[in-house]
Design an enzyme around this catalytic site. Structure first.
Site, PDB file in Angstrom:
ATOM      1  CG  ASP A 157      24.432 -19.686  24.954  1.00 16.78           C
ATOM      2  OD1 ASP A 157      24.386 -20.025  26.151  1.00 16.78           O
ATOM      3  OD2 ASP A 157      25.395 -19.933  24.202  1.00 16.78           O
TER       4      ASP A 157
ATOM      5  CG  HIS B 186      27.306 -22.562  26.730  1.00 22.00           C
ATOM      6  ND1 HIS B 186      27.101 -21.579  25.787  1.00 22.00           N
ATOM      7  CD2 HIS B 186      28.651 -22.764  26.760  1.00 22.00           C
ATOM      8  CE1 HIS B 186      28.250 -21.218  25.265  1.00 22.00           C
ATOM      9  NE2 HIS B 186      29.220 -21.912  25.845  1.00 22.00           N
TER      10      HIS B 186
ATOM     11  CB  SER C 223      31.718 -19.842  26.436  1.00 24.36           C
ATOM     12  OG  SER C 223      31.528 -20.688  25.353  1.00 24.36           O
TER      13      SER C 223
END
Length: 481
Positions: free
Chosen positions: A242, A209, A324
């Site tokens: 992910d 992402h 992230s």
């Protein structure tokens, strides 16, 4: 448990206040409390600005509605899909997001923004430092009359040796191999995240992402702590896991890959160190512990796209949007996970709509991420283990039920597939995979994806009120489609 992956646009640098004057601080007006904060703001009061102030905007007075209203209830799972892949439903409320930035930052509300909050904090700190300096100057003058008793260190901070295993030593070794990633689509939308050096060929591992906006013709850069920036390209991305791998263009020859640990050996209570770029503040180091293992987490970016599933490492190390894709390290500096998602309050903290850390962070175990990254480097596509059956994704505590009908009218159990060969049928409720308790469809998917195609597992299931077990060899599916 479901979360959303977070995105955040790269924030502007906060304006720094001027340094304090050399002269001693002026005495407070008569009647003022000796500990009163300066006019610039009270460092102990409510925030003077909220978390998304844009460049050039000034902070404003505290919101009269402070504190913010309580968050709404946490949404449940939703959607449907096969056990090998499923879509997450949308719920209102507050599952916060993963660490990174895959989406356009919303416009600031009421002129209050992230820059304002940072600036307010810096002002308070500098003012406190200026006051302390003034008091110190006055006391030094008084002490001079009777002889100074000040004792100075024989070494400066830069000369102090940090023992191996200390947070400072781990951070010093890991930071040069951690990058801040900026990704943007062809239309300019995007944000920031983190990644780390995987090998000497220039491959960087991060979250899907983080780089999703740059997959099809976007712009991608990676910046090291020394300020060197490199253009990069996406080698491969796995939406379900992910995980993504990017490669630096014209990569330097002196890259130092981070050492990968063994996430299976991690124990609850082990120390953790997270590195990332929370809210665009690159090269930030935070610490905590492993607070849980094998935490079933389904996360999405909130855009209605398909979910990612993981059997996560849970940590209380402070993680925020922009973390992230960054490494979660153990006390020896080995990577044990990839920071990916958080649970957060629905209003995102301070009423901004942007999620923030409340001490519940989730990382993809590095053993799984390593396998995925290697597949992406070799083939450019992810490979998923599967049982060949559709399961309900509704929130449940009783197990993962095989649906009566498959996705798009297909068979719920693939004819000749792994589940069919193991004797599983529509309506069966899977309650265990090996010794791992399965309480829902998302939990089953996350647990299946910790294995590789071809692995043999033991399935415990209920049929007609009776418990049964069967052996199953996991099949495979290539790609996210």
């Amino acid at each position: 448990m479901s979360t959303e992956n977070e995105g955040t646009a790269v924030p502007p640098a906060p304006s720094a206040p001027p340094p304090p004057a050399d002269a001693p601080a002026a005495s407070a007006p008569q009647g003022a409390h000796p500990g009163a904060a300066p006019a610039a703001g009270d460092p102990y009061g409510p925030p003077a600005a909220q978390a998304h102030q844009g460049a050039g905007e000034s902070s404003s007075a505290p919101d009269p509605s402070w504190p913010p209203p309580p968050p709404p209830a946490t949404p449940a799972y939703g959607g449907d899909g096969a056990a090998g892949h499923g879509a997450a439903g949308q719920g209102g409320g507050g599952w916060g997001a993963g660490w990174g930035a895959a989406h356009q930052q919303p416009a600031p509300k009421n002129g209050r923004g992230r820059g304002g909050l940072v600036a307010a904090v810096l002002v308070a700190a500098l003012v406190a430092g200026g006051l302390g300096g003034g008091l110190g100057y006055t006391l030094a003058e008084e002490n001079d009359s009777g002889g100074s008793t000040t004792v100075s260190s024989t070494t400066s901070g830069g000369n102090v040796k940090r023992d191996p295993g200390t947070v400072a030593a781990v951070a010093a070794a890991a930071l040069p191999s951690t990058v801040t990633i900026e990704a943007a689509s062809s239309s300019g939308e995007g944000g920031t995240g983190t990644g780390f050096v995987f090998d000497k060929q220039g491959h960087i591992v991060t979250n899907n992402h983080v780089v999703a906006d740059a997959v099809d013709g976007g712009n991608l850069t990676a910046t090291f702590p020394n300020g060197k920036k490199y253009d990069a390209e996406v080698v491969g991305n796995a939406q379900g896991y992910d995980v993504a791998v990017i490669k630096l263009k014209n990569a330097p020859s002196d890259l130092k890959p981070l050492t990968l640990g063994n996430s299976d050996d991690v124990a609850v209570g082990d120390s953790t160190i997270a590195i990332g770029a929370p809210f665009g503040l690159s090269n930030t180091v935070t610490t905590g512990i492993i607070s849980a293992k094998n935490r079933p987490v389904a996360s999405s970016d909130g855009s209605g796209s398909k979910a990612s599933y993981m059997s996560a490492l849970q940590t209380d190390a402070s993680i925020n949007p922009g973390n992230s894709g960054g490494p979660l390290l153990d006390a020896q500096g080995n990577v044990i996970g990839i920071n990916s998602a958080i649970q957060s309050t629905s209003n995102g903290g301070f009423g901004t709509g942007q999620a923030g850390s409340i001490g519940l962070g989730f990382a993809i175990p590095i053993n799984q991420a390593k396998y995925v990254a290697q597949e992406l480097i070799e083939t450019g596509k992810p490979v998923y283990a599967k049982i060949g059956a559709s399961v309900s994704l509704e929130d449940s505590t009783n197990g993962a039920q095989i649906t009566e009908q498959g996705v798009g009218g297909t068979e719920p159990v693939d004819p000749g597939g792994p589940a069919d060969k193991a004797g599983l049928k529509p309506g069966d409720v899977i309650t265990k995979l090996d010794d791992r308790v399965i309480d829902s469809g998302p939990t089953l998917i996350g647990e299946i994806w910790t294995h590789k195609p071809g692995d043999e597992v033991t399935i415990t299931y209920e049929r007609g009120g009776k418990e049964h077990t069967t052996e199953l060899t996991l099949g495979s599916r290539v790609g996210d489609s």
